[in-house]
Scaffold this motif. Sequence first.
Motif, PDB file in Angstrom:
ATOM      1  N   SER A 158       0.822  -1.205   0.000  1.00  0.00           N
ATOM      2  CA  SER A 158       0.000   0.000   0.000  1.00  0.00           C
ATOM      3  C   SER A 158       0.858   1.258   0.000  1.00  0.00           C
ATOM      4  N   MET A 159       2.168   1.122   0.212  1.00  0.00           N
ATOM      5  CA  MET A 159       3.040   2.296   0.280  1.00  0.00           C
ATOM      6  C   MET A 159       4.336   2.049  -0.481  1.00  0.00           C
ATOM      7  N   ILE A 160       4.750   3.044  -1.238  1.00  0.00           N
ATOM      8  CA  ILE A 160       6.017   3.023  -1.960  1.00  0.00           C
ATOM      9  C   ILE A 160       6.855   4.203  -1.495  1.00  0.00           C
ATOM     10  N   GLU A 161       8.080   3.889  -1.048  1.00  0.00           N
ATOM     11  CA  GLU A 161       9.034   4.945  -0.716  1.00  0.00           C
ATOM     12  C   GLU A 161       9.799   5.264  -1.993  1.00  0.00           C
ATOM     13  N   LEU A 162       9.581   6.430  -2.535  1.00  0.00           N
ATOM     14  CA  LEU A 162      10.085   6.801  -3.858  1.00  0.00           C
ATOM     15  C   LEU A 162      11.588   7.057  -3.856  1.00  0.00           C
ATOM     16  N   PRO A 163      12.192   7.057  -5.055  1.00  0.00           N
ATOM     17  CA  PRO A 163      13.552   7.592  -5.166  1.00  0.00           C
ATOM     18  C   PRO A 163      13.558   9.047  -4.704  1.00  0.00           C
ATOM     19  N   THR A 164      14.721   9.600  -4.555  1.00  0.00           N
ATOM     20  CA  THR A 164      14.792  10.992  -4.111  1.00  0.00           C
ATOM     21  C   THR A 164      14.086  11.907  -5.111  1.00  0.00           C
ATOM     22  N   LEU A 165      13.541  12.991  -4.611  1.00  0.00           N
ATOM     23  CA  LEU A 165      12.889  13.957  -5.495  1.00  0.00           C
ATOM     24  C   LEU A 165      13.880  14.532  -6.506  1.00  0.00           C
ATOM     25  N   LYS A 166      15.119  14.652  -6.098  1.00  0.00           N
ATOM     26  CA  LYS A 166      16.144  15.131  -7.024  1.00  0.00           C
ATOM     27  C   LYS A 166      16.285  14.188  -8.206  1.00  0.00           C
ATOM     28  N   ALA A 167      16.260  12.868  -7.949  1.00  0.00           N
ATOM     29  CA  ALA A 167      16.363  11.895  -9.031  1.00  0.00           C
ATOM     30  C   ALA A 167      15.160  11.966  -9.953  1.00  0.00           C
ATOM     31  N   LEU A 168      13.971  12.150  -9.384  1.00  0.00           N
ATOM     32  CA  LEU A 168      12.765  12.281 -10.205  1.00  0.00           C
ATOM     33  C   LEU A 168      12.820  13.536 -11.064  1.00  0.00           C
ATOM     34  N   LYS A 169      13.305  14.621 -10.509  1.00  0.00           N
ATOM     35  CA  LYS A 169      13.432  15.867 -11.257  1.00  0.00           C
ATOM     36  C   LYS A 169      14.428  15.721 -12.402  1.00  0.00           C
ATOM     37  N   GLN A 170      15.546  15.050 -12.143  1.00  0.00           N
ATOM     38  CA  GLN A 170      16.561  14.887 -13.175  1.00  0.00           C
ATOM     39  C   GLN A 170      16.052  14.041 -14.330  1.00  0.00           C
TER      40      GLN A 170
END
Length: 412
Positions: A380-392
């Motif tokens: 039910s929960m996903i700990e995402l990659p860093t927001l910096k990685a998503l932005k890149q």
Amino acid sequence: MDNICKGLRIGVALVTLVSGAALAEPSKAILEGFITRGDVGKSIGERNGYDKPGKEDKNKPTDWAKYVDGVVIQAEWATLEPEDGVYDFQLIEDALNDIKDYNEANGVNLGAKLRVFAGQYSPDHILDNPDIGSTYVAYAEVGKGRDGMLPHFWKDAFLDKYKTLHQALAEEFDAKPEGDEDHVRNEILREVSITACMMKSADMHRAENGDNYVDRNDGLTNIGVLMSAGLTFEEDFSCQKKQINIVANAWENTWVSVARAHFNDYSNHAGIAPPEGEKLTEDWPLAKDKMRKIVNTCRKNDNCIIGNNSLEHKETKDNNAAFFDDTNAIYYVAQNYLNEGKKKAPVYFQTVVKVQSDENDNETKLHRVIESAMEASDVSMIELPTLKALKQYKDGYLSGNKMQTVRSELKK
């Protein structure tokens, strides 16, 4: 309760270790959806922080807080207890209050997960305690700064101190009655990580890449050094069970989680300097029975969640992945607890930093990895990659339809 200021001494009675399980589900809601990990450093002294919702940051996706459901608060034990019995929880208070303010201003309900790093991130009064002891471990990762003294986590003296820390944290941040001035703030904190027996990272890895004692990078030498200091595989196994009960019992109304342990039996390990060419698979046989016992220790605590901190590709039988490999804790959870008529066991996943390993391979995109996890487990929960990685990768990927569709599915 008023903020705990640095230097204020709080008396928390030292209680002997218990083996009993927490037998009631928490009153707080379980975290669901997307949780952000926090763009914090990994060097000792730098692993404190969180993603502050509502704060503009050009290195993070635009309006990211609108597209997630919570944040991870990362804190080093040394920061929270700089002196023995002296607690400074200001970092946690600030994080929860920032989330509370954002929620109230935007009519949303972001939650939080707390991850307190022990291991090399433990305070000096733990590392220097003669009843505990500590040993130097080293890793070859340039610039990550995780070389340092590791407390002898398998000793009861260490686990007693870890228990006292979590009792103090729970006294301040576990559920408060409605009407209490901290009720709303504390309801935001919905999950606490279990980390007592960690070495380099919070998922209990024992053979870590980056061991730099000798000309090899498979982590064998650090285990040899610790074995010379008294560590045994059986004591390690016992520690990993005890840490679950310690945290689960301290946090009666908050969910707790443990990243799946790694169950290679190193009892016959060759020592500090293994011979040239020695292989991990030959030297450390799998110990499935130990894995299953630790999973069951978690599940006997009704507030305990099993996690996997290395989900990185679409799970298939061909890649010997978590849901199809019976040596894996997540496979065991899926097989033993998700069958019809049996109580479901909640799991979480932390995805690796890379969002996509190949621009032309749709199967490795993050949303496909999450879809695969949902198909095979009660996640039910996903700990995402860093927001910096998503932005890149792409500014609009997190807010886009593919990611937001799987986010909605996670919360159903």
